[in-house]
Design a protein around this motif. Structure first.
Motif, PDB file in Angstrom:
ATOM      1  N   ASN A  91       0.833  -1.202   0.000  1.00  0.00           N
ATOM      2  CA  ASN A  91       0.000   0.000   0.000  1.00  0.00           C
ATOM      3  C   ASN A  91       0.869   1.254   0.000  1.00  0.00           C
ATOM      4  N   GLY A  92       0.446   2.220  -0.784  1.00  0.00           N
ATOM      5  CA  GLY A  92       1.151   3.503  -0.797  1.00  0.00           C
ATOM      6  C   GLY A  92       2.447   3.490  -1.572  1.00  0.00           C
TER       7      GLY A  92
ATOM      8  N   GLY B 243       2.850   3.619  -4.760  1.00  0.00           N
ATOM      9  CA  GLY B 243       2.813   4.495  -5.928  1.00  0.00           C
ATOM     10  C   GLY B 243       2.257   3.853  -7.188  1.00  0.00           C
ATOM     11  N   LYS B 244       1.660   2.664  -7.048  1.00  0.00           N
ATOM     12  CA  LYS B 244       1.136   1.964  -8.233  1.00  0.00           C
ATOM     13  C   LYS B 244      -0.010   2.746  -8.878  1.00  0.00           C
ATOM     14  N   SER B 245      -0.962   3.168  -8.050  1.00  0.00           N
ATOM     15  CA  SER B 245      -2.087   3.933  -8.606  1.00  0.00           C
ATOM     16  C   SER B 245      -1.603   5.236  -9.211  1.00  0.00           C
ATOM     17  N   THR B 246      -0.632   5.842  -8.568  1.00  0.00           N
ATOM     18  CA  THR B 246      -0.100   7.101  -9.086  1.00  0.00           C
ATOM     19  C   THR B 246       0.465   6.899 -10.491  1.00  0.00           C
TER      20      THR B 246
ATOM     21  N   GLN C 271      -3.227  -5.880  -5.799  1.00  0.00           N
ATOM     22  CA  GLN C 271      -2.796  -6.336  -4.478  1.00  0.00           C
ATOM     23  C   GLN C 271      -2.656  -7.854  -4.474  1.00  0.00           C
TER      24      GLN C 271
HETATM   25  N1  LIG Z   1      -4.611  12.713  -3.666  1.00  0.00           N
HETATM   26  C1  LIG Z   1      -3.509  12.542  -2.922  1.00  0.00           C
HETATM   27  N2  LIG Z   1      -3.035  13.550  -2.173  1.00  0.00           N
HETATM   28  C2  LIG Z   1      -1.905  13.391  -1.418  1.00  0.00           C
HETATM   29  N3  LIG Z   1      -1.199  12.268  -1.370  1.00  0.00           N
HETATM   30  C3  LIG Z   1      -1.622  11.223  -2.082  1.00  0.00           C
HETATM   31  C4  LIG Z   1      -2.790  11.289  -2.893  1.00  0.00           C
HETATM   32  N4  LIG Z   1      -2.971  10.102  -3.496  1.00  0.00           N
HETATM   33  C5  LIG Z   1      -1.945   9.325  -3.079  1.00  0.00           C
HETATM   34  N5  LIG Z   1      -1.128   9.977  -2.247  1.00  0.00           N
HETATM   35  C6  LIG Z   1       0.098   9.460  -1.625  1.00  0.00           C
HETATM   36  O1  LIG Z   1       0.962   9.010  -2.630  1.00  0.00           O
HETATM   37  C7  LIG Z   1       1.582   7.794  -2.275  1.00  0.00           C
HETATM   38  C8  LIG Z   1       1.317   6.736  -3.342  1.00  0.00           C
HETATM   39  O2  LIG Z   1      -0.054   6.467  -3.403  1.00  0.00           O
HETATM   40  P1  LIG Z   1      -0.723   5.463  -4.429  1.00  0.00           P
HETATM   41  O3  LIG Z   1      -2.198   5.651  -4.345  1.00  0.00           O
HETATM   42  O4  LIG Z   1      -0.093   5.617  -5.737  1.00  0.00           O
HETATM   43  O5  LIG Z   1      -0.313   4.048  -3.801  1.00  0.00           O
HETATM   44  P2  LIG Z   1      -0.714   2.582  -4.251  1.00  0.00           P
HETATM   45  O6  LIG Z   1       0.540   1.875  -4.541  1.00  0.00           O
HETATM   46  O7  LIG Z   1      -1.754   2.618  -5.297  1.00  0.00           O
HETATM   47  O8  LIG Z   1      -1.329   2.016  -2.890  1.00  0.00           O
HETATM   48  P3  LIG Z   1      -2.600   1.050  -2.660  1.00  0.00           P
HETATM   49  O9  LIG Z   1      -2.112  -0.327  -2.900  1.00  0.00           O
HETATM   50  O10 LIG Z   1      -2.914   1.271  -1.211  1.00  0.00           O
HETATM   51  O11 LIG Z   1      -3.683   1.487  -3.571  1.00  0.00           O
HETATM   52  C9  LIG Z   1       1.021   7.420  -0.925  1.00  0.00           C
HETATM   53  O12 LIG Z   1       1.983   7.797   0.047  1.00  0.00           O
HETATM   54  C10 LIG Z   1      -0.214   8.262  -0.767  1.00  0.00           C
HETATM   55  O13 LIG Z   1      -0.409   8.620   0.563  1.00  0.00           O
END
Ligand SMILES: Nc1ncnc2c1ncn2[C@@H]1O[C@H](COP(=O)(O)OP(=O)(O)OP(=O)(O)O)[C@@H](O)[C@H]1O
Ligand SMILES: [Mg+2]
Lengths: 240, 309
Positions: A37-38, A40-43, A198
């Motif tokens: 989690n977190g 950065g995959k979704s990013t 995940q």
């Molecule tokens: N809209 C936002 N504003 C501020 N920080 C954000 C935002 N979206 C994501 N983040 C931060 O950016 C980082 C990466 O987030 P991201 O959503 O890309 O993770 P992820 O790998 O998709 O996680 P997950 O498996 O929980 O979905 C995290 O630290 C998160 O807190």
């Protein structure tokens, strides 16, 4: 190379979510992104689909090339026209609209009525539970059915690449397997897929290649099969 | 007597409903209170007045004679189009000039609300500057006796108001249900991000919402001025009633705006009948507060926890 991302750095305000990340997706591939989690995959998916700018994020530097051309800075609706289509995290179906209307909206940019109705049949055949429910409001669907609708809606754009963010979220194990089998099927029909998951074991099972994310960086990349055998991956993600 | 009260309530209610519909179409899309909608309504009436004034220096010809004389009819048609289209264009201009730059800067909703008040006051003062603060009228000619209908007396003009506003409401509803643009507008109202993910350009939908919503306000402003006088401040009462109708109907809901408008019109007139005319606006606010306390989701029961001003 269909999608080529190089040295991508992205942030939300002061939070750096991706640091110099590079990945690519070849035509016809299924590529998975896994990680905690977190990480950065979704990013990464948001950056490719143009959603990042609309959600307080910015691309600081790096290149995003699609079919060899830079797509950085294009809006999400423009990218749909280029053939990039996102099934977003959390499904995001139009809950106040019917299943049919959701699918119609998926084809919003398309003018070719005949092939749109062909694709409508294709999607309803791919996801039989939707077939009898086309007149139902999307909010009355179960989580799994909504996920099918979200993927179906993305397919209605007839994309060159389908980006799917955690399609298995909240689904029961049987359903997870079914959804992933559907991805294989969609891919066999010619759609390239970039998948964030995940559920690493299922994602690695169906994908040709995969990237492992950790705290904003890619720490591993290999074929799905090799990653499934990798001891580190097994320990961290496959619960072995 | 009750029949007459209900008829009056229904007529003013359809005007409230039209105003509320326009307000709602815009609110659903941009998610802030476009208060300046009220002054767009006033401008609709003033645009129509201007056309009639130019065509006949010294006030327009009576509407009921319009059917008798083709020249009159043409002028009226032009005046109505000027009012409706003018209002639609004005709404779009307000969005492009004021709201769009704020959107680019991702301004918070409170800033939009304040900007909207500013626009309201600016245009209202402009109307005063151009037309003067005095009462004007576009319904020249003698008042004709009404028709007796189910125990109530209704004039030709009132029938026209009822028919036109009902037709407009139904047309809007069908448009939102069936037309591709209407569906896209619903999609944006439902989930803005998901809408852009399927390829809908939110800016185009915002443009359409302001055009359609403001044109409806213009139509409402013209219709009401067939019944009463026009003055620069007429937009304030209109937008208050429009917002109250939207909230008691269920904020953001299209059927809610229709029912809320009719409900408010009838309730107000029942109040006037039972209490006194002086209490009219007070009654509207009492109804609003009662709804906010007892049924915050309005008649349609819209969930409001996600909404903000
Ligand atoms: N809209 C936002 N504003 C501020 N920080 C954000 C935002 N979206 C994501 N983040 C931060 O950016 C980082 C990466 O987030 P991201 O959503 O890309 O993770 P992820 O790998 O998709 O996680 P997950 O498996 O929980 O979905 C995290 O630290 C998160 O807190
Ligand atoms: Mg995520």
């Amino acid at each position: 190379m269909l999608l080529d991302v190089r040295d991508l750095t992205a942030r939300y305000g002061a939070v750096v979510a991706l640091k110099n990340v590079s990945f690519h997706v070849g035509e016809g591939e299924i590529v998975a992104m896994i990680g905690p989690n977190g990480a950065g995959k979704s990013t990464a998916l948001k950056a490719v689909s143009g959603v990042l700018q609309t959600t307080d994020g910015t691309i600081e530097n790096g290149k995003i090339l699609f079919e060899g051309k830079s797509i950085k800075g294009l809006t999400t609706n423009e990218l749909v026209g280029r053939g990039i289509s996102l099934a977003p995290e959390g499904r995001r179906v139009f809950t106040t609209m019917t299943v049919l209307e959701n699918l119609q909206m998926g084809a919003y940019k398309r003018k070719d009525k005949a092939s749109v109705s062909q694709d409508m049949d294709m999607v309803l055949t791919l996801f039989p539970p939707l077939k009898g429910r086309t007149k139902q409001k999307a909010c009355t669907l179960s989580t799994g059915e909504q996920q099918m609708l979200a993927i179906g809606r993305a397919l209605m754009q007839r994309p060159k690449i389908l980006l799917a963010d955690e399609p298995s979220l909240g689904l029961s194990p049987n359903f997870v397997e079914l959804i992933f089998d559907k991805f294989t099927e969609i891919n066999k029909n010619g759609t390239t897929i970039l998948l964030v998951e995940q559920n690493a074991s299922e994602a690695l099972r169906i994908s040709h290649r995969a990237y492992v994310f950790s705290i904003g960086e890619i720490v591993l990349s290999d074929s799905g099969r090799n990653l499934r055998r990798n001891p580190d991956v097994q320990k961290t993600f496959l619960g072995a | 007597m009750i029949e007459q009260v209900l008829a009056n309530g229904l007529i003013v209610g359809t005007i409230y409903a039209l105003t509320a519909l326009g307000f709602t179409i815009i609110y659903r899309t941009v998610r802030f209170f476009h208060f300046a909608h009220g002054v767009v309504y006033a401008c609709g009436a003033y645009f129509a007045y201007s056309v009639l004034r130019i065509a006949y220096s010294g006030g327009g010809p009576p509407l009921h004679e319009a059917t008798a004389d083709l020249r009159y009819a043409t002028t009226w048609v032009v005046a109505i189009f000027a009012g409706v289209i003018g209002a639609g264009v004005l709404g779009v201009v307000i969005d492009r000039l004021v709201y769009k730059p704020l959107r680019k800067r991702k301004a918070p909703n409170l800033v939009f609300l304040l900007a909207s008040f500013g626009v309201f006051i600016f245009i209202q003062n402009l109307l005063q500057l151009i037309f003067g603060a005095q009462i004007l009228t576009i319904r020249a000619g003698p008042v004709k006796e009404g028709h007796h209908f189910l125990g109530a007396v209704i004039t030709d003009v009132q029938i026209l108001i009822l028919v036109v506003s009902s037709l407009l409401s139904v047309a809007l509803w069908v448009f939102m249900q069936k037309a591709k643009l209407g569906k896209a507008m619903r999609a944006v109202a439902d989930d803005r991000l998901a809408a852009s993910v399927v390829g809908i350009n939110p800016e185009r939908i915002i443009l359409a919402a302001f055009a359609i919503g403001s044109a409806l306000a213009g139509a409402a402003g013209i219709l009401i001025s067939l019944e009463t006088n026009i003055e620069p401040t007429m937009g304030m009462n209109a937008i208050l009633k429009g917002i109250i109708a939207s909230i008691i109907g269920g904020i953001g809901s299209i059927p809610g705006a229709m029912f809320g408008g009719l409900f408010l019109g009838i309730a107000e007139n029942l109040g006037i009948w039972k209490i006194s005319a002086g209490w009219k606006d007070c009654i509207a606010f009492v109804i609003l507060i009662a709804f906010l306390l007892l049924r915050p989701g309005g008649i349609m029961g819209i969930k409001t926890e996600k909404e903000q001003l």
